[in-house]
Design a protein around this motif. Structure first.
Motif, PDB file in Angstrom:
ATOM      1  N   GLN A  73       9.044   2.999 -10.703  1.00 33.11           N
ATOM      2  CA  GLN A  73       7.792   2.643 -11.649  1.00 33.11           C
ATOM      3  C   GLN A  73       8.493   1.627 -12.712  1.00 33.11           C
ATOM      4  N   LEU A  74       7.481   0.473 -13.130  1.00 36.05           N
ATOM      5  CA  LEU A  74       7.820  -0.100 -14.425  1.00 36.05           C
ATOM      6  C   LEU A  74       6.508  -0.229 -15.235  1.00 36.05           C
ATOM      7  N   ILE A 107       3.153   8.574  -9.181  1.00 33.56           N
ATOM      8  CA  ILE A 107       2.048   7.703  -9.163  1.00 33.56           C
ATOM      9  C   ILE A 107       2.056   7.353  -7.738  1.00 33.56           C
ATOM     10  N   SER A 108       0.987   7.839  -7.044  1.00 35.31           N
ATOM     11  CA  SER A 108       1.027   7.581  -5.597  1.00 35.31           C
ATOM     12  C   SER A 108       0.056   6.492  -5.120  1.00 35.31           C
ATOM     13  N   THR A 109       0.619   5.461  -4.318  1.00 35.28           N
ATOM     14  CA  THR A 109      -0.071   4.361  -3.695  1.00 35.28           C
ATOM     15  C   THR A 109      -0.837   4.677  -2.585  1.00 35.28           C
ATOM     16  N   GLU A 110      -1.985   4.107  -2.259  1.00 29.42           N
ATOM     17  CA  GLU A 110      -2.877   4.222  -1.219  1.00 29.42           C
ATOM     18  C   GLU A 110      -2.849   3.146  -0.353  1.00 29.42           C
ATOM     19  N   ASN A 111      -3.589   2.203  -0.719  1.00 28.73           N
ATOM     20  CA  ASN A 111      -3.844   1.352   0.315  1.00 28.73           C
ATOM     21  C   ASN A 111      -3.100  -0.088   0.335  1.00 28.73           C
ATOM     22  N   LYS A 112      -2.500  -0.018  -0.654  1.00 27.76           N
ATOM     23  CA  LYS A 112      -1.417  -1.531  -0.987  1.00 27.76           C
ATOM     24  C   LYS A 112      -0.156  -1.015  -1.304  1.00 27.76           C
ATOM     25  N   LEU A 156       0.246  -0.524 -18.902  1.00 27.35           N
ATOM     26  CA  LEU A 156       0.016  -0.637 -17.336  1.00 27.35           C
ATOM     27  C   LEU A 156       1.332  -0.237 -16.575  1.00 27.35           C
ATOM     28  N   PHE A 157       0.954   0.821 -15.690  1.00 28.99           N
ATOM     29  CA  PHE A 157       2.218   1.456 -14.848  1.00 28.99           C
ATOM     30  C   PHE A 157       2.248   0.942 -13.385  1.00 28.99           C
ATOM     31  N   PHE A 158       3.084   0.133 -13.155  1.00 29.16           N
ATOM     32  CA  PHE A 158       3.418  -0.237 -11.761  1.00 29.16           C
ATOM     33  C   PHE A 158       4.223   0.555 -11.090  1.00 29.16           C
ATOM     34  N   ALA A 159       3.989   0.973  -9.684  1.00 32.54           N
ATOM     35  CA  ALA A 159       4.576   1.744  -9.022  1.00 32.54           C
ATOM     36  C   ALA A 159       4.553   1.465  -7.432  1.00 32.54           C
ATOM     37  N   ASP A 160       5.482   1.803  -6.835  1.00 31.87           N
ATOM     38  CA  ASP A 160       5.417   1.576  -5.180  1.00 31.87           C
ATOM     39  C   ASP A 160       5.395   2.877  -4.581  1.00 31.87           C
ATOM     40  N   ALA A 161       5.613   2.596  -3.230  1.00 30.56           N
ATOM     41  CA  ALA A 161       5.294   3.976  -2.359  1.00 30.56           C
ATOM     42  C   ALA A 161       6.665   4.888  -2.486  1.00 30.56           C
ATOM     43  N   ASN A 162       7.662   4.447  -2.985  1.00 32.44           N
ATOM     44  CA  ASN A 162       8.812   5.250  -3.281  1.00 32.44           C
ATOM     45  C   ASN A 162       9.011   5.773  -4.802  1.00 32.44           C
ATOM     46  N   ASN A 163       7.814   5.673  -5.607  1.00 30.67           N
ATOM     47  CA  ASN A 163       7.575   5.901  -6.976  1.00 30.67           C
ATOM     48  C   ASN A 163       8.883   5.323  -7.869  1.00 30.67           C
ATOM     49  N   ASN A 190      -5.778  13.464 -20.461  1.00 29.41           N
ATOM     50  CA  ASN A 190      -4.938  14.539 -19.777  1.00 29.41           C
ATOM     51  C   ASN A 190      -3.654  13.898 -19.042  1.00 29.41           C
ATOM     52  N   LEU A 191      -4.185  12.956 -18.151  1.00 30.58           N
ATOM     53  CA  LEU A 191      -2.971  12.185 -17.621  1.00 30.58           C
ATOM     54  C   LEU A 191      -2.203  11.321 -18.263  1.00 30.58           C
ATOM     55  N   GLY A 192      -3.009  10.765 -19.353  1.00 29.69           N
ATOM     56  CA  GLY A 192      -2.399   9.651 -20.024  1.00 29.69           C
ATOM     57  C   GLY A 192      -1.251  10.284 -21.203  1.00 29.69           C
TER      58      GLY A 192
END
Length: 328
Positions: free
Chosen positions: A242-243, A55-60, A233-240, A220-222
């Motif tokens: 995930q929680l 899951i890629s982060t973008e602006n935050k 809810l999938f929480f992800a940071d820039a290093n992937n 499909n992604l689900g």
């Protein structure tokens, strides 16, 4: 890292328990039979990917991929927590709203639900559990045959404006839960779109066209992510890192997940010099939302909101299981 490790253990524990329970009750699984204990509207179990999907982060710093459905009562139940999270930590995360397609059609026949009218009582129980206003009689008076139309409409709305799309889904839910409107019908979708400030003609063109493809991409992604119910809810940071939080949980669960991935996040104080301040941000608020956001008891929140209503400063829509207060 200690916080992250502890949280991973906690979330894995909840997840594993839910999966075990699901396998034991697989024949009883019905997406409309949302479990107040797990806080989840659970889908029948299908094949799951064993690989972790990036899951890629973008602006935050943190991205939240939120799998929901406009007719998911448990998702309505976490509106207070999500609104509070946005106010306190909105500078540090963005939410990618994905549609789950909770009710494809009425081919389900399990868990005591085989026809629309069977859902009515369940929604009344959900309303009392989440302390959010829901009138289940929509399933008796004007039942939905599918949640796919409202999901597709959400994808069409996102094509125009993501912020307006969030408002659009809120309006759809208010129409469904309080006004007993069948949001699978185009006339109700169009009315909600107009209130949200969307271009209704463009929405219809996208709804009949490319939005269907976008909705299928969400499905499909689900499946790739292993979504088995809503809310997820999938929480992800820039290093992937995930929680994952399954189901409706107390506010601290969402706050802790964010802080585990981005410990530098600073909680913003919610403006409340005037009891009407929140209505400048959210034009409608249920009593539970007002209470959770401002850390008040339900009785305190109700007293404040009723005073504002009696003073003519707010409008109010009341149903048998609660009220929605509306900015004038």
């Amino acid at each position: 890292m200690k916080i992250l490790s502890m949280l991973l253990i906690l979330i894995c524990s909840v997840s594993c328990q839910s999966q075990t329970s699901s396998k034991m009750n697989e024949e009883k699984t019905n997406p409309l039979l949302c479990d107040p204990v797990s806080g989840m509207c659970e889908m029948p179990i299908g094949e799951k990917s064993n690989e972790k999907t990036a899951i890629s982060t973008e602006n935050k710093p943190v991205k939240i991929v939120y799998y929901t459905d406009p007719i998911c009562s448990s998702c309505w139940g976490i509106e207070p927590q999500l609104r509070k999270l946005k106010l306190e930590y909105g500078d540090y995360f963005e939410i990618d709203y994905r549609m789950g397609g909770l009710l494809p059609d009425w081919s389900y026949n399990s868990g005591g639900i085989s026809k629309p009218s069977d859902v009515a009582h369940h929604w009344e129980e959900a309303s009392l559990h989440y302390e959010m206003p829901i009138d289940g009689n929509v399933w008796i008076e004007d039942p939905l045959d599918s949640s796919y139309p409202s999901c597709i409409a959400m994808k069409a709305a996102q094509m125009q404006n993501k912020a307006k799309a969030v408002s659009f889904m809120r309006i759809l839910r208010e129409k469904l839960y309080l006004d007993k409107k069948n949001i699978a019908k185009w006339e109700n979708i169009a009315e909600a779109a107009k209130i949200a400030g969307l271009d209704v003609e463009k929405l219809k063109a996208d709804y009949d066209g490319v939005a269907k493809k976008l909705f299928q991409e969400d499905l499909n992604l689900g499946r790739t992510l292993g979504v088995r119910g809503f809310p997820t809810l999938f929480f992800a940071d820039a290093n992937n890192n995930q929680l994952t939080i399954y189901g409706s949980k107390p506010y601290a669960s969402y706050e802790n997940a964010l802080l585990a991935l981005f410990p530098d996040a600073k909680k913003k104080k919610i403006k409340n010099e005037n009891p009407l301040d929140l209505f400048d941000i959210f034009p409608t608020l249920a009593t539970k939302e007002y209470a959770v956001i401002l850390d008040k008891s339900i009785s305190e929140a109700k007293a404040t909101l009723e005073t504002l209503y009696q003073q003519g400063l707010l409008d109010k829509k009341t149903i048998k299981n609660g009220s929605l207060y509306i900015k004038k």
